[in-house]
Motif scaffolding. Structure first.
Motif, mmCIF file in Angstrom:
data_model
loop_
_atom_site.group_PDB
_atom_site.id
_atom_site.type_symbol
_atom_site.label_atom_id
_atom_site.label_comp_id
_atom_site.label_asym_id
_atom_site.label_seq_id
_atom_site.Cartn_x
_atom_site.Cartn_y
_atom_site.Cartn_z
ATOM 1 N N HIS A 219 0.850 -1.186 0.000
ATOM 2 C CA HIS A 219 0.000 0.000 0.000
ATOM 3 C C HIS A 219 0.890 1.241 0.000
ATOM 4 O O HIS A 219 1.937 1.265 0.664
ATOM 5 N N VAL A 220 0.467 2.254 -0.739
ATOM 6 C CA VAL A 220 1.210 3.515 -0.794
ATOM 7 C C VAL A 220 0.245 4.662 -0.497
ATOM 8 O O VAL A 220 -0.978 4.532 -0.671
ATOM 9 N N ALA A 221 0.816 5.761 -0.054
ATOM 10 C CA ALA A 221 0.001 6.935 0.264
ATOM 11 C C ALA A 221 0.830 8.189 0.092
ATOM 12 O O ALA A 221 2.058 8.176 0.283
ATOM 13 N N VAL A 222 0.159 9.264 -0.275
ATOM 14 C CA VAL A 222 0.775 10.593 -0.309
ATOM 15 C C VAL A 222 -0.156 11.522 0.468
ATOM 16 O O VAL A 222 -1.378 11.323 0.512
ATOM 17 N N GLY A 223 0.441 12.525 1.081
ATOM 18 C CA GLY A 223 -0.377 13.437 1.865
ATOM 19 C C GLY A 223 0.410 14.646 2.304
ATOM 20 O O GLY A 223 1.526 14.896 1.825
ATOM 21 N N GLY A 224 -0.164 15.359 3.232
ATOM 22 C CA GLY A 224 0.504 16.549 3.702
ATOM 23 C C GLY A 224 -0.070 17.062 5.005
ATOM 24 O O GLY A 224 -1.199 16.718 5.389
ATOM 25 N N LEU A 225 0.726 17.848 5.690
ATOM 26 C CA LEU A 225 0.307 18.543 6.905
ATOM 27 C C LEU A 225 0.481 20.038 6.672
ATOM 28 O O LEU A 225 1.496 20.480 6.104
ATOM 29 N N LEU A 226 -0.490 20.818 7.104
ATOM 30 C CA LEU A 226 -0.439 22.270 6.975
ATOM 31 C C LEU A 226 -0.921 22.868 8.285
ATOM 32 O O LEU A 226 -2.019 22.564 8.745
#
Length: 374
Positions: A219-226
């Motif tokens: 499983h792969v994921a991309v994301g971010g925190l702001l």
């Protein structure tokens, strides 16, 4: 050994007991006719024979106890295996289109409806058009008492970082840390969003993640925190885009995550010359950057306990007062092994033995977390 073997042993025991009793009676029936020597000579071998039978009797009794104990153990094992098979092979979970869930054994089903015998013994007819999915239950979804606890709804988290698994639509939870709460919501298309903060509401950080399942164990994921400093530091804000790869399943996995983050804020510097006692204030916008990576994993060691490990590292680049960026002044790290305990569906408690460090210091950091699904 089976029941027939027990019957044979018991029959031999009765015969031996009968023989020993008869010989015991013969000793007292002897009459001293000619002399007392003859009865004694006759009684002695009879007593020896009775003693021999008595020893045999004791051995048989002990043997019966061992056989009964073995049969009891085998019976208990068969009973436990049967119960486990009933739970894991016959039970399933029906997820309805309205988000409701029913668990039990499917008795019959056709193109119109499903007849489910629930765990509490009720028979429920469920129209096919109201069923979204039917999932089989396995052994990891039951505790040692045979009570259903379900899969780990918090498998997308370790201590601080996330992984490649998706938080499914409708699966939402709140995480209580000692420094503050965090809420995560599962949306459509394997997208999740959330917010985290401290108990005083500063800073406030928003999260977003999109996951993909490449195959059953990848499983792969991309994301971010702001985030922003909120009322505690209005001019502070920052962001951290990241990517994660997870190998394994929800109960046994290892993850690698990488990201590149930055924070920006106003910095005020004061200047003076050698001939003046007055300082001149100069405010400028500065940015600090850091490369981050994490290696984490999880292993379910029993039906209610999981071992959780996380290591998190950052290589910062601090701004320089004369402009530009210098090399990283130190390696900042965080390592935390710990355990997650889940006794009931939708609830878990996690404790870790963590430590934070840089080039000069190492500090213990207690990790105590409570998970609640809603």
């Amino acid at each position: 050994m089976n029941v027939d073997s027990n019957s044979i042993v018991f029959t031999r025991f009765i015969k031996t007991l009968k023989l020993s009793f008869l010989q015991f009676l013969q000793i007292f029936r002897l009459k001293p006719r000619n002399s007392i020597i003859q009865p004694l000579q006759t009684a002695i071998p009879l007593k020896k024979s009775g003693m021999k039978n008595l020893v045999t009797l004791v051995c048989i009794i002990v043997g019966l106890q061992i056989v009964n104990a073995q049969n009891t153990t085998v019976s208990d094992t068969v009973s436990q295996n049967t119960y486990s098979n009933q739970n894991t092979q016959q039970l399933c979970k029906i997820i309805k289109t309205d988000g409701g869930e029913l668990r039990g054994k499917i008795v019959t089903q056709d193109s119109r409806e499903v007849l489910l015998k629930s765990i509490d013994g009720r028979e429920i007819y469920i129209p096919q058009h109201s069923i979204q999915n039917i999932e089989k239950l396995d052994a990891t979804e039951f505790n040692q008492k045979g009570e259903f606890i379900g899969k780990d709804p918090f498998a997308t988290r370790y201590f601080l970082s996330t992984n490649g698994f998706a938080l499914k639509e409708g699966d939402s939870y709140i995480l209580y840390n000692w420094w503050g709460p965090e809420i995560q919501f599962g949306l459509k298309n394997d997208i999740s969003v959330g917010v985290m903060t401290t108990w005083i509401g500063a800073p406030i950080i928003g999260t977003v993640k999109k996951s993909w399942e490449l195959d059953e164990n990848t499983h792969v994921a991309v994301g971010g925190l702001l985030g922003t400093g909120s009322y505690g530091w209005f001019d502070l804000y920052g962001g951290l885009p990241f990517a994660s790869v997870t190998l394994g399943e929800e109960t046994k996995n290892i993850s690698l995550s990488v990201g590149y983050g930055a924070i920006s804020y106003n910095e005020t510097q004061y200047y003076s010359d050698e001939y003046s006692y007055y300082y001149t204030a100069h405010t400028q916008r500065v940015v600090d950057r850091a490369t981050m990576f994490s290696v984490s994993g999880m292993l379910k060691v029993s039906t209610t306990v999981s071992f959780v490990f996380e290591s998190f590292f950052a290589i910062p680049q601090w701004h320089q007062r004369n402009g530009g960026y210098g090399p990283s002044s130190s390696l900042i790290g965080f390592v935390s092994p710990g355990f997650r305990f889940q006794q009931k569906p939708g609830k878990a408690f996690q404790v870790g033995f963590a430590g934070g460090f840089n080039d000069y210091y190492m500090t213990p950091i207690p990790m105590i977390q409570w998970y609640r699904k809603f």
